[in-house]
Scaffold this motif. Sequence first.
Motif: not given
Length: 327
Positions: A3, A67, A183, A194-198, A219
């Motif tokens: 992100s 998620y 992250r 740094e994360f799941r998805g944009r 998280d």
Amino acid sequence: MPSYLHFGEDDFLRCRFAVSPLWETQQAVRMLKYPERHGYHAHWLRRTGRAAAALDLTDLWLLMPRYGHCPDWLCPPPIGPAAGFEEEIAAVRASDPEEARADTAKSLADTPGALDSAQARRWLRDPARMVRELSDTMEEVWRTLLAPDWTRLRALLEADVAFHSRRLAEVGLGRLLPEINRRFGWRAGTLTVEFRGRHERHLGGQGLVLMPSVFLWPDVVSTFDPPWQPTLAYPARGIGGLWAAPDDRAPEALVRLLGRGRAAVLAALDEPAATTALALRLGLAPSSVSAHLTVLREAGLLTSRRYGHQVLYERTPLGIALVSGDG
């Protein structure tokens, strides 16, 4: 995928830290749903297991996909640096039902089959009732599971804020953010997470709220959707020892010098803490701890500063040297 949070000139002036009991309540519920989050909280889970099992968390869990999107209206960014739960839950109860409906539908879409459930259909038909029911459940969780331990939790969160506030003064925002969590990265006015998805957002002069959390590990949460203020939630420092029985035995030389009560108070201040938290930790009356703190501060062994409605105490370099036996 990362992100991206893009800072403008005014955003640097509007960054702040905050602690949120509402956020901790939501994250405790999420932690109960996902066993991989249990690691640091085994003692708390054993102690609260019967009370937690008596709560019906099914509705809240429906809005906590592994998620994906959790409804921002149900746990918005903190109102202020040290808002109480009552103030925060009142804001949730005042949510606009139609906005809550749209936000909830977005969350339900991230859990396969959730939109077709009977509960989801009932919520989307009557969002005002949904707001009332979910607010009631959050308040019940707070009273049952979080409020009894809030003094301990708040002390850890405020110690994190005090530590990172000092680091902010020492190294600036660009170096602080990567220190807070591995992250986080910083380059040319852009924070990457740094994360799941944009996800990408220009802060637009709103600044950024930095919020430590006890139950968020492992998280991070990088932002809320507009119009909510951008918020960065991260695991607080020291959660590994949160539920451990503290070893507050003061060195005997320190006891002979200061007396057992004052020595215990000085030894217990490994992190900044308020009078109530120290009294709970040491098993002393708050009035006794307050008297000891006053003497230690007047002797130059402690400093104090106000945070919200509380005064936090921490050791001076002389106090640190006395406890460690240095020099």
